[in-house]
Design a protein around this motif. Sequence first.
Motif, mmCIF file in Angstrom:
data_model
loop_
_atom_site.group_PDB
_atom_site.id
_atom_site.type_symbol
_atom_site.label_atom_id
_atom_site.label_comp_id
_atom_site.label_asym_id
_atom_site.label_seq_id
_atom_site.Cartn_x
_atom_site.Cartn_y
_atom_site.Cartn_z
ATOM 1 N N GLU A 20 0.832 -1.207 0.000
ATOM 2 C CA GLU A 20 0.000 0.000 0.000
ATOM 3 C C GLU A 20 0.866 1.256 0.000
ATOM 4 O OE1 GLU A 20 -2.405 -0.617 3.430
ATOM 5 O OE2 GLU A 20 -3.938 -1.770 2.343
ATOM 6 N N THR A 21 1.927 1.241 0.801
ATOM 7 C CA THR A 21 2.834 2.385 0.849
ATOM 8 C C THR A 21 3.490 2.601 -0.505
ATOM 9 O OG1 THR A 21 3.304 2.072 3.197
ATOM 10 C CG2 THR A 21 4.923 3.328 1.935
ATOM 11 N N ARG A 22 3.934 1.537 -1.118
ATOM 12 C CA ARG A 22 4.583 1.636 -2.431
ATOM 13 C C ARG A 22 3.611 2.190 -3.471
ATOM 14 N NH1 ARG A 22 6.303 -0.616 -7.166
ATOM 15 N NH2 ARG A 22 8.590 -0.748 -7.423
ATOM 16 N N ALA A 23 2.375 1.726 -3.434
ATOM 17 C CA ALA A 23 1.371 2.206 -4.384
ATOM 18 C C ALA A 23 1.113 3.700 -4.191
ATOM 19 C CB ALA A 23 0.073 1.411 -4.231
ATOM 20 N N ARG A 24 1.032 4.156 -2.928
ATOM 21 C CA ARG A 24 0.819 5.580 -2.664
ATOM 22 C C ARG A 24 1.995 6.407 -3.172
ATOM 23 N NH1 ARG A 24 -0.390 3.926 2.489
ATOM 24 N NH2 ARG A 24 1.349 5.138 3.370
ATOM 25 N N LEU A 25 3.207 5.921 -2.936
ATOM 26 C CA LEU A 25 4.394 6.632 -3.407
ATOM 27 C C LEU A 25 4.424 6.687 -4.926
ATOM 28 C CD1 LEU A 25 7.064 5.239 -0.936
ATOM 29 C CD2 LEU A 25 6.584 7.669 -1.332
ATOM 30 N N PHE A 26 4.066 5.602 -5.571
ATOM 31 C CA PHE A 26 4.055 5.557 -7.034
ATOM 32 C C PHE A 26 3.077 6.588 -7.592
ATOM 33 C CE2 PHE A 26 2.508 3.834 -11.087
ATOM 34 C CZ PHE A 26 3.710 3.636 -11.752
ATOM 35 N N GLU A 27 1.865 6.601 -7.063
ATOM 36 C CA GLU A 27 0.848 7.544 -7.530
ATOM 37 C C GLU A 27 1.262 8.986 -7.255
ATOM 38 O OE1 GLU A 27 -2.876 6.476 -5.820
ATOM 39 O OE2 GLU A 27 -2.943 4.505 -6.791
ATOM 40 N N ALA A 28 1.825 9.231 -6.062
ATOM 41 C CA ALA A 28 2.259 10.584 -5.715
ATOM 42 C C ALA A 28 3.406 11.031 -6.616
ATOM 43 C CB ALA A 28 2.680 10.634 -4.249
ATOM 44 N N ALA A 49 3.156 13.730 0.236
ATOM 45 C CA ALA A 49 1.840 13.418 -0.334
ATOM 46 C C ALA A 49 1.429 11.982 -0.035
ATOM 47 C CB ALA A 49 1.857 13.660 -1.837
ATOM 48 N N ALA A 50 2.421 11.102 0.089
ATOM 49 C CA ALA A 50 2.137 9.692 0.379
ATOM 50 C C ALA A 50 2.051 9.426 1.875
ATOM 51 C CB ALA A 50 3.218 8.802 -0.246
ATOM 52 N N GLY A 51 2.358 10.441 2.702
ATOM 53 C CA GLY A 51 2.261 10.280 4.152
ATOM 54 C C GLY A 51 3.408 9.514 4.772
ATOM 55 N N ARG A 54 10.918 11.000 3.703
ATOM 56 C CA ARG A 54 11.640 11.010 2.429
ATOM 57 C C ARG A 54 12.387 9.697 2.160
ATOM 58 N NH1 ARG A 54 14.190 15.092 -0.926
ATOM 59 N NH2 ARG A 54 16.130 14.294 -1.824
ATOM 60 N N GLY A 55 13.018 9.142 3.192
ATOM 61 C CA GLY A 55 13.801 7.927 3.013
ATOM 62 C C GLY A 55 12.985 6.739 2.552
ATOM 63 N N THR A 56 11.697 6.738 2.864
ATOM 64 C CA THR A 56 10.831 5.632 2.460
ATOM 65 C C THR A 56 10.700 5.572 0.939
ATOM 66 O OG1 THR A 56 9.598 5.840 4.535
ATOM 67 C CG2 THR A 56 8.551 4.590 2.777
ATOM 68 N N PHE A 57 10.730 6.739 0.298
ATOM 69 C CA PHE A 57 10.672 6.746 -1.168
ATOM 70 C C PHE A 57 11.835 5.938 -1.740
ATOM 71 C CE2 PHE A 57 12.125 8.358 -5.245
ATOM 72 C CZ PHE A 57 10.977 8.279 -6.012
ATOM 73 N N TYR A 58 13.031 6.202 -1.222
ATOM 74 C CA TYR A 58 14.216 5.544 -1.762
ATOM 75 C C TYR A 58 14.270 4.061 -1.392
ATOM 76 C CZ TYR A 58 15.801 10.204 -2.955
ATOM 77 O OH TYR A 58 15.895 11.467 -3.492
ATOM 78 N N PHE A 59 13.558 3.676 -0.356
ATOM 79 C CA PHE A 59 13.458 2.248 -0.024
ATOM 80 C C PHE A 59 12.724 1.498 -1.134
ATOM 81 C CE2 PHE A 59 10.965 -1.262 1.788
ATOM 82 C CZ PHE A 59 11.979 -2.041 2.322
#
Length: 203
Positions: A20-28, A49-51, A54-59
């Motif tokens: 779910e987190t990955r999907a939110r990051l992708f859409e954002a 925007a994904a809640g 920043r480091g979670t994006f790069y994960f």
Amino acid sequence: MAANALSDAPPTAREIRRRETRARLFEAAVAEIGRSGLNGADVSAIASAAGVVRGTFYFHFPTKEHVLVELERNEEVRIVAALGDPATTSLESMLADLVRETLTSERRLGPVVFRDMLGLHFSSTRPAEDELAEHPLAEFVVTAVSAAQASGQVAPDVDPAEIALFFLTGLFALLATGAHDSHHADALLRRYATTIVKGVQTR
């Protein structure tokens, strides 16, 4: 048996949250790139925007470019599904349909995301890929050229993989540079597909 049982097991709550987190990051990320372009897209804004931090994006995505590569693959899968069986139509008609479905992708994604996505093909920052299977659209064109070859439409000495590379690289270059925005765009793209086919036809 044990390996199959593990693969068939339902995802854990942790895995569901990760997806779910990955999907939110992708859409954002796609939305941010649509607003600011790939170079101007702000990873902090995407994460916010994904809640997440920043480091979670790069994960999930090593770079912003990885988002567009994944988006392109998703679009290729959609286009291939819409095109159907390449053996049921002429190669020229199939390539024309492929162009039409690609332009449908542009309307869905918006011009900024679309051009940045295609522009990665000509950029040194594109993530490395080495398998044809990683490119569903290229694989489809190879199959279509091979089918046309088997039916006698295409010369027997033609390399289907080479033709797929030539056709898609040229198409992406035309679309990435906005050549299809002119008043003569439809005629230009039809002429491009026809020229490719005439170059490989059996004589």
